[in-house]
Design an enzyme around this catalytic site. Structure first.
Site, PDB file in Angstrom:
ATOM      1  N   LYS A 285      14.850  -9.071 -18.246  1.00  0.00           N
ATOM      2  CA  LYS A 285      13.861 -10.001 -18.804  1.00  0.00           C
ATOM      3  C   LYS A 285      12.584  -9.226 -19.070  1.00  0.00           C
ATOM      4  O   LYS A 285      12.002  -8.613 -18.181  1.00  0.00           O
ATOM      5  CB  LYS A 285      13.586 -11.140 -17.814  1.00  0.00           C
ATOM      6  CG  LYS A 285      13.083 -12.444 -18.487  1.00  0.00           C
ATOM      7  CD  LYS A 285      11.670 -12.393 -18.995  1.00  0.00           C
ATOM      8  CE  LYS A 285      10.662 -12.621 -17.893  1.00  0.00           C
ATOM      9  NZ  LYS A 285       9.260 -12.748 -18.450  1.00  0.00           N
TER      10      LYS A 285
ATOM     11  N   GLU B 239       9.277  -4.672  -5.861  1.00  0.00           N
ATOM     12  CA  GLU B 239       8.155  -3.737  -5.974  1.00  0.00           C
ATOM     13  C   GLU B 239       6.956  -4.567  -6.383  1.00  0.00           C
ATOM     14  O   GLU B 239       6.851  -4.985  -7.534  1.00  0.00           O
ATOM     15  CB  GLU B 239       8.485  -2.641  -6.998  1.00  0.00           C
ATOM     16  CG  GLU B 239       7.658  -1.378  -6.810  1.00  0.00           C
ATOM     17  CD  GLU B 239       6.326  -1.455  -7.526  1.00  0.00           C
ATOM     18  OE1 GLU B 239       5.325  -1.849  -6.864  1.00  0.00           O
ATOM     19  OE2 GLU B 239       6.272  -1.143  -8.708  1.00  0.00           O
TER      20      GLU B 239
ATOM     21  N   CYS C 267       0.196  -0.433 -10.336  1.00  0.00           N
ATOM     22  CA  CYS C 267       0.341  -1.011  -8.994  1.00  0.00           C
ATOM     23  C   CYS C 267      -0.028  -0.016  -7.913  1.00  0.00           C
ATOM     24  O   CYS C 267      -0.491  -0.397  -6.836  1.00  0.00           O
ATOM     25  CB  CYS C 267       1.756  -1.533  -8.787  1.00  0.00           C
ATOM     26  SG  CYS C 267       3.048  -0.318  -9.047  1.00  0.00           S
TER      27      CYS C 267
ATOM     28  N   GLU D 233      -6.105  -7.036  -4.978  1.00  0.00           N
ATOM     29  CA  GLU D 233      -5.738  -6.173  -6.101  1.00  0.00           C
ATOM     30  C   GLU D 233      -6.432  -6.651  -7.371  1.00  0.00           C
ATOM     31  O   GLU D 233      -6.320  -7.821  -7.745  1.00  0.00           O
ATOM     32  CB  GLU D 233      -4.223  -6.185  -6.295  1.00  0.00           C
ATOM     33  CG  GLU D 233      -3.742  -5.217  -7.347  1.00  0.00           C
ATOM     34  CD  GLU D 233      -2.221  -5.145  -7.420  1.00  0.00           C
ATOM     35  OE1 GLU D 233      -1.695  -4.045  -7.653  1.00  0.00           O
ATOM     36  OE2 GLU D 233      -1.560  -6.191  -7.241  1.00  0.00           O
TER      37      GLU D 233
END
Length: 477
Positions: free
Chosen positions: A175, A250, A284, A380
């Site tokens: 996807k 992840e 990330c 984050e």
């Protein structure tokens, strides 16, 4: 394909239109330049059923492993052939620099080459149980792997999971991220050109809350591989808990670089440039925090300020140092978190605002005197925003570095290698960089602990995420 404005899904070897379309924006201008078909429930079912049929037929597993290796090598060659076409497309949809976009295709090809070399080396072992038994293990593919790819490195991360899954004999349904779905489709084209079996790969597009949710809930899926936000990862895990599906997660990071007073300043500044300003900080594993020993703190803050203010901001096709964020939503999110940091008392050293130009640009931003109670220390940002905090002792440095819910990567900058080795033990992260942020490569396992997820991508270790271990015990007398 790139001659037309409208793009299709790739399902079981065919290019398939959808009933609805999603606009694709150029982050450097904010203009729509393409549209992409959105897959519906019928498209998803067709993709999964084709993958199941491929698994059942043994198309990927009945052949000798060396033949799978040859297939992956051919795919790698096709990716390299398509890179000149794909890189400008990736720039236009993601905003990243042309060199970085070309690098994604090069890295994608390397993933296929690396795992091609592993395809015929997935070996079991013999286990001694005494003279009356023969006991051994072998590995079987998971079956149908559903892989959800993020928008920041779509080509790279797609290949990172796709290559080992195919090497192990699985069929895969991918996807795409809805805002950067186009360049990834060239991976499907490469696989098709290389002769990959129909059904072994489908690439579908759509929103996470609809297409993504329907894909992970499909009963024909045997495994989930997800890279993205903590909240979405947690939602996926909840949705598949009843089936106990194996997952590779992840998730996010808030990674810290610990800088000691014997650090090499040139090495450090080079790592800062790549660690937090590469891809506009949308990584990330970005160096989003820096912990600096107090006696060099002012010197480091001043040097980082000069670095940030010297970066050239511009569109990706100019190979600018600081490229736009990927979307208007991302620009708004970064601005909100930066404004909150200001309100909470972090000292703004430079930057701090969206750029006054077309597109989704944001200034290179540095905060100093950041304390652990501030959101900019914990949350984050996923933008070109660095938070700097002083420390006095090693023990304080380790506590600060480990003082978030994340544990993806960490780093240490020190000439004293004994101290660096202590850091590698003390820092709670799946990967520790010493004197170079992003050290490592496709050969080195990557993944996190705590809220950064679990499972490993890259390296030999990743291959075993795509197989089951089966043990066979035989009594021979």
């Amino acid at each position: 394909m790139t001659d037309v404005k409208h793009w299709q899904n790739f399902i079981a070897g065919e290019w398939v239109d959808g009933k609805e379309y999603i606009d694709v924006y150029d982050p450097a201008t904010g203009d729509v330049f393409a549209s992409m078909s959105a897959a519906d429930a019928a498209d998803i079912d067709r993709a999964v059923q084709a993958a199941r049929a491929c698994v059942a037929s043994g198309e990927m597993t009945d052949c000798r492993p060396a033949q799978r290796a040859e297939m992956l090598y051919r795919i790698a060659g096709e990716i390299r052939t398509l890179a000149e076409e794909g890189a400008p497309l990736l720039v236009q949809e993601s905003g990243k620099s042309l060199d970085d976009a070309m690098g994604e295709f090069t890295t994608a090809a390397r993933y296929f080459e690396y795992y091609a070399g592993m395809a015929d080396k997935i070996e079991g072992r013999s286990i001694p149980l005494g003279n009356d038994y023969v006991d051994f293990t072998y590995y079987e593919p998971m079956g149908v792997s559903a892989q959800i790819v993020p928008w920041n490195f779509p080509v790279d991360i797609c290949a990172r999971s796709l290559a080992p899954a195919l090497a192990a004999g699985n069929a895969v349904v991918v996807k795409t991220p809805e805002n950067t779905p186009l360049a990834m489709l060239l991976l499907a084209k490469a696989c098709q050109n290389a002769g990959l079996a129909d059904g072994a790969l489908s690439i579908i597009n759509g929103y996470g809350h609809s297409t993504g949710a329907q894909l992970v809930a499909h009963p024909g899926v045997d495994q989930i591989v997800f890279t993205g936000s903590v909240a979405t990862g947690q939602a996926i895990l909840r949705s598949v808990a009843d089936r106990a599906l194996p997952c590779v997660m992840e998730l996010g990071g808030k990674s810290a670089a610990v800088v000691f007073n014997d650090a090499d300043m040139d090495q450090l500044l080079s790592s800062v440039k790549w660690g937090i300003f590469f891809n506009a900080g949308q990584v990330c594993s970005a160096m989003s925090r820096m912990l600096v020993q107090r006696d060099i703190y002012d010197q480091v803050v001043a040097a980082v300020k000069d670095l940030a203010e010297g970066l050239h901001m511009g569109p990706g096709m100019e190979n600018a140092d600081l490229t736009p964020l990927a979307s208007a939503d991302q620009q708004r999110r970064v601005a909100s978190l930066v404004n909150k940091a200001k309100e909470e008392g972090a000292r703004l050293v430079t930057g701090g605002s969206a750029a006054s130009r077309a597109g989704y640009f944001f200034e290179a931003t540095v905060f100093a005197d950041v304390t652990p109670d501030m959101s900019i220390f914990r949350d984050e940002v996923f933008g070109p925003v660095l938070a700097i905090t002083p420390f006095d002792t090693e023990e304080e440095a380790w506590a600060l570095a480990n003082g978030t819910e994340f544990g993806l990567v960490a780093g240490v900058f020190a000439h004293d290698l004994t101290r660096a080795m202590r850091a590698s033990r003390k820092l709670q992260a799946g990967q520790v960089f010493v004197n170079e942020w992003y050290a490592g490569g496709i050969e080195t396992p990557f993944g996190g602990i705590k809220l950064s997820g679990y499972g490993r991508e890259k390296g030999q270790e990743a291959l075993y995420s795509y197989v089951h271990t089966k043990n066979v015990a035989i009594r021979v007398t």
